[in-house]
Design a protein around this motif. Sequence first.
Motif, PDB file in Angstrom:
ATOM      1  N   GLN A 431       0.854  -1.182   0.000  1.00  0.00           N
ATOM      2  CA  GLN A 431       0.000   0.000   0.000  1.00  0.00           C
ATOM      3  C   GLN A 431       0.893   1.236   0.000  1.00  0.00           C
ATOM      4  O   GLN A 431       1.806   1.351   0.826  1.00  0.00           O
ATOM      5  CB  GLN A 431      -0.905   0.014   1.235  1.00  0.00           C
ATOM      6  N   GLU A 445       3.893   0.037   2.228  1.00  0.00           N
ATOM      7  CA  GLU A 445       3.796  -0.863   3.383  1.00  0.00           C
ATOM      8  C   GLU A 445       3.464  -2.255   2.878  1.00  0.00           C
ATOM      9  O   GLU A 445       2.490  -2.448   2.142  1.00  0.00           O
ATOM     10  CB  GLU A 445       2.735  -0.403   4.382  1.00  0.00           C
ATOM     11  N   ILE A 448       0.715  -8.717   4.519  1.00  0.00           N
ATOM     12  CA  ILE A 448       0.667 -10.134   4.154  1.00  0.00           C
ATOM     13  C   ILE A 448      -0.762 -10.600   3.851  1.00  0.00           C
ATOM     14  O   ILE A 448      -1.724 -10.118   4.453  1.00  0.00           O
ATOM     15  CB  ILE A 448       1.314 -11.004   5.265  1.00  0.00           C
ATOM     16  N   ARG A 449      -0.876 -11.532   2.958  1.00  0.00           N
ATOM     17  CA  ARG A 449      -2.146 -12.190   2.632  1.00  0.00           C
ATOM     18  C   ARG A 449      -1.878 -13.687   2.552  1.00  0.00           C
ATOM     19  O   ARG A 449      -0.767 -14.116   2.238  1.00  0.00           O
ATOM     20  CB  ARG A 449      -2.693 -11.717   1.275  1.00  0.00           C
ATOM     21  N   PRO A 460      -4.680 -10.472   7.375  1.00  0.00           N
ATOM     22  CA  PRO A 460      -3.874 -10.657   8.595  1.00  0.00           C
ATOM     23  C   PRO A 460      -4.693 -10.836   9.881  1.00  0.00           C
ATOM     24  O   PRO A 460      -4.342 -11.659  10.718  1.00  0.00           O
ATOM     25  CB  PRO A 460      -3.030  -9.386   8.671  1.00  0.00           C
ATOM     26  N   VAL A 480       8.287 -12.616   5.244  1.00  0.00           N
ATOM     27  CA  VAL A 480       7.766 -11.312   4.827  1.00  0.00           C
ATOM     28  C   VAL A 480       8.932 -10.340   4.596  1.00  0.00           C
ATOM     29  O   VAL A 480       9.011  -9.668   3.559  1.00  0.00           O
ATOM     30  CB  VAL A 480       6.783 -10.733   5.870  1.00  0.00           C
ATOM     31  N   ASN A 504       5.751  -4.768   8.844  1.00  0.00           N
ATOM     32  CA  ASN A 504       5.206  -4.872  10.205  1.00  0.00           C
ATOM     33  C   ASN A 504       5.901  -5.999  10.961  1.00  0.00           C
ATOM     34  O   ASN A 504       6.068  -7.092  10.438  1.00  0.00           O
ATOM     35  CB  ASN A 504       3.705  -5.178  10.154  1.00  0.00           C
ATOM     36  N   SER A 506       5.929  -8.196  14.558  1.00  0.00           N
ATOM     37  CA  SER A 506       5.237  -8.558  15.802  1.00  0.00           C
ATOM     38  C   SER A 506       6.229  -8.622  16.949  1.00  0.00           C
ATOM     39  O   SER A 506       7.435  -8.763  16.738  1.00  0.00           O
ATOM     40  CB  SER A 506       4.590  -9.937  15.668  1.00  0.00           C
ATOM     41  N   ASP A 566       3.690   2.120  14.801  1.00  0.00           N
ATOM     42  CA  ASP A 566       2.442   1.818  14.085  1.00  0.00           C
ATOM     43  C   ASP A 566       1.251   1.967  15.039  1.00  0.00           C
ATOM     44  O   ASP A 566       1.406   1.858  16.253  1.00  0.00           O
ATOM     45  CB  ASP A 566       2.524   0.365  13.586  1.00  0.00           C
ATOM     46  N   ASP A 567       0.098   2.204  14.483  1.00  0.00           N
ATOM     47  CA  ASP A 567      -1.158   2.272  15.249  1.00  0.00           C
ATOM     48  C   ASP A 567      -1.037   3.194  16.451  1.00  0.00           C
ATOM     49  O   ASP A 567      -1.549   2.894  17.537  1.00  0.00           O
ATOM     50  CB  ASP A 567      -1.578   0.876  15.739  1.00  0.00           C
ATOM     51  N   GLN A 590      -5.738   4.406  12.408  1.00  0.00           N
ATOM     52  CA  GLN A 590      -6.882   4.775  11.552  1.00  0.00           C
ATOM     53  C   GLN A 590      -8.163   5.034  12.334  1.00  0.00           C
ATOM     54  O   GLN A 590      -9.037   5.755  11.863  1.00  0.00           O
ATOM     55  CB  GLN A 590      -7.106   3.729  10.474  1.00  0.00           C
ATOM     56  N   GLU A 623      -2.984   6.970   9.075  1.00  0.00           N
ATOM     57  CA  GLU A 623      -3.444   5.710   8.475  1.00  0.00           C
ATOM     58  C   GLU A 623      -4.942   5.792   8.186  1.00  0.00           C
ATOM     59  O   GLU A 623      -5.674   6.520   8.856  1.00  0.00           O
ATOM     60  CB  GLU A 623      -3.236   4.548   9.458  1.00  0.00           C
ATOM     61  N   GLU A 626      -9.586   7.940   4.013  1.00  0.00           N
ATOM     62  CA  GLU A 626     -10.563   7.427   3.041  1.00  0.00           C
ATOM     63  C   GLU A 626     -11.267   8.526   2.253  1.00  0.00           C
ATOM     64  O   GLU A 626     -11.834   8.271   1.200  1.00  0.00           O
ATOM     65  CB  GLU A 626     -11.609   6.568   3.774  1.00  0.00           C
ATOM     66  N   GLY A 644      -4.056   5.106   2.789  1.00  0.00           N
ATOM     67  CA  GLY A 644      -5.465   4.748   2.911  1.00  0.00           C
ATOM     68  C   GLY A 644      -6.126   4.563   1.567  1.00  0.00           C
ATOM     69  O   GLY A 644      -5.520   4.788   0.511  1.00  0.00           O
ATOM     70  N   LEU A 645      -7.398   4.156   1.635  1.00  0.00           N
ATOM     71  CA  LEU A 645      -8.132   3.827   0.421  1.00  0.00           C
ATOM     72  C   LEU A 645      -8.290   5.035  -0.495  1.00  0.00           C
ATOM     73  O   LEU A 645      -8.449   4.891  -1.709  1.00  0.00           O
ATOM     74  CB  LEU A 645      -9.512   3.266   0.789  1.00  0.00           C
ATOM     75  N   PRO A 650      -4.238  -1.674  -0.614  1.00  0.00           N
ATOM     76  CA  PRO A 650      -3.038  -2.494  -0.810  1.00  0.00           C
ATOM     77  C   PRO A 650      -3.181  -3.245  -2.138  1.00  0.00           C
ATOM     78  O   PRO A 650      -4.251  -3.781  -2.435  1.00  0.00           O
ATOM     79  CB  PRO A 650      -3.071  -3.456   0.375  1.00  0.00           C
TER      80      PRO A 650
END
Length: 670
Positions: A431, A445, A448-449, A460, A480, A504, A506, A566-567, A590, A623, A626, A644-645, A650
């Motif tokens: 994205q 960014e 993963i899918r 995710p 990743v 990203n 963890s 992040d976040d 977001q 983040e 829209e 964002g969208l 992404p």
Amino acid sequence: MLPVEWVTSLRSGIDRISAGGIRAILLNLYLSDSQGIQTLDKLFSIESHIPIITLSDIGHEEEARLSILHGAQDYLISTHIDIAYLSRAIRNVLERNLVKEDRLLERERAVVTLNSIGDAVISTNIDGNIAYLNKVAERMTGWSHTEAIGQPFTRIFRIIDGVTRQELPSPLDMAIEKNMTVGLSRNTVLIDRDGAEVSIEDSAAPIIDLAGRICGGVIVFHDVSEARAIMHKMSHLAQHDYLTDLPNRLMLSDRLVQSISLARRHNKKLALLFIDLDHFKHINDSLGHLIGDKLLKSVAQRLLTCVRDSDTVSRQGGDEFILLLSEIDQDSDAGSSAAKILASLSEPYCIDEHNLNITLSIGISVFPGDGEDGETLLKNSDAAMYHAKESGRNNFQFFKKDMNELTIEMQSLESSLRLALSRKEFFLHYQPIVNLQTGAITGAEALIRWRHPTRGLLYPKQFIPVAEKSGLIVPIGQWVLHEACRQAKSWQNAGLLPTPVAVNISAAEFRSPDFIAGIRAILAETGLEPRYLEIELTEGVLVQDVELSLARLREIRTMGIHLAIDDFGTGYSSLSRLSQFPIDSLKIDQSFVHDIVSDVSDAAIVSAVIGMGNNLKLRVSAEGVETKKQLAFLQARQCDEGQGLYFSPPIDADAFARLCSTTNSAYLIN
Ligand code: C2E
Ligand code: MG
Ligand code: MG
């Protein structure tokens, strides 16, 4: 023929006896220096072992009989003496003395034996009075032999039941009454003369004489305090957790059974709280088991302060604890306890100079609504805990009927997740991150899918929590990182604008000991320069162990890799706290961006974060942009970047490459 010596006075007789070698004494009670029965008494007082036969004149028969009572073995009347009679009398006396000596010896031997054994021995006569006690019995009861003789047995031997503290009946009475050997009851405790207590064990039996009649009783016992202490310790160990000393699984199930039957009888409820520490594994992995163990002990202590004495706090192993709240009135009581525990346990811990923060996930099941038996209640509290994890951790969840199905689904997901890497089922979408003033793409960014063989495309949120819980996130994260770096390098090789790729990470990956080495290897292998890699970490990951995070971040930063939070805003840390970390950018979550146009407080928060971020010279990114209005809001407040969208969802690597090569920079922000 026995040699006989004659003396004529008591004095010379005593002298002769003292010289030794005399086996029997023939005593005339009328001597020159002593007369009558006192002659015998005097002789007896200096020598009591040699048998004495008294000689009396006719007319003194009464005195002769009296001499027997005073200790003489026999008497002879002088007129009746003839040689044969005399020698028979002496032989008889000598033989009898031999037997007596034998008996004495035997008795002495018995006493020595009884005093040498480790057991205490007490015997009584038929009336229940003490006839004998050996040295061990003297020591254990506190009564000496001489003091105890003739005393009632129950005065010397006082016993109680160690558990009920009730006085116990005399085992000797029982043995005599039943005419058989009886064992003492299991928890017998002897109370000595001073009131000190000692656990004992053994048996009592009647004493039968040669005629077959009961003539008393004997009790043999020994100190079992040590053995009983060991037994108690062993049963304690079997029911408690070795690390925290909390009740273990075994004891919890016992208590659960009791509590359920009590709750049923009193028409009450009870609750099980299944508690799991969030990301505890990382603490163990990164700081070692010693610190992990200390942390678990502190957690156990805090848990104990959160509940009533009647509740049970148990450890199931690992980082799992189960609380049994017995007899609650309503479900919300369990909720209040869970909230209290969440608050108390999330206070910082200082362990060996590490400041550690933890959060927990709690699942609650309530009897009888969520299960009528212990096993069901346990299973359901576990399922509820799993959902607390799913709901972002650091919260509690009550069990709901559909949770079990979801849990099963999660479990099956885990098994297919194990195979996903080798089956090459993962892929990345990218994205764009956009400069809000120029519209230029400043980064991508990687997200993963998972193309699941039967469920189709998974995002995710549907599998990362399972990967984190199972530890699979570490190899997946490596994949990743490798794939994202490879892709970034390949875009650069294709002549596309070199932009950093954000990955990203963890908590488990960040704390894994091989994390840094892994990155170095990947960069070397793919040939990507470190400045084209950005790592995204959440606040929670960083504050879990500040020292370790700082050390790791500095190392990453020194390599030239970018760091982003992040976040931002969803954790509990303040921006000033985060400023101690060497970070490059902040990504505002977001959830704040979503309502900036409609919600005054979200707008205020986002404005403040942008302002503070700028002051700290951090790049601020929003983040979930829209809408045009959101974009305008952010632009007006000098927010550096957005994602964002509104700009682009992404997309796969090819689509991303096309977007980069075809987009003139202003296009994305118009
Ligand atoms: P994140 O890092 O905050 O990623 C942004 C998420 O927001 C992505 O969800 C993205 O698709 C979504 N998003 C982007 N634009 C918009 C928008 O305009 N509106 C809304 N509502 N959402 C938008 P995604 O791809 O489902 O990823 C979710 C989370 O999963 C990520 O949140 C990240 O925390 C995690 N994640 C994704 N990929 C990885 C990975 O490779 N490793 C690890 N450890 N976590 C990952
Ligand atoms: Mg992210
Ligand atoms: Mg995010």
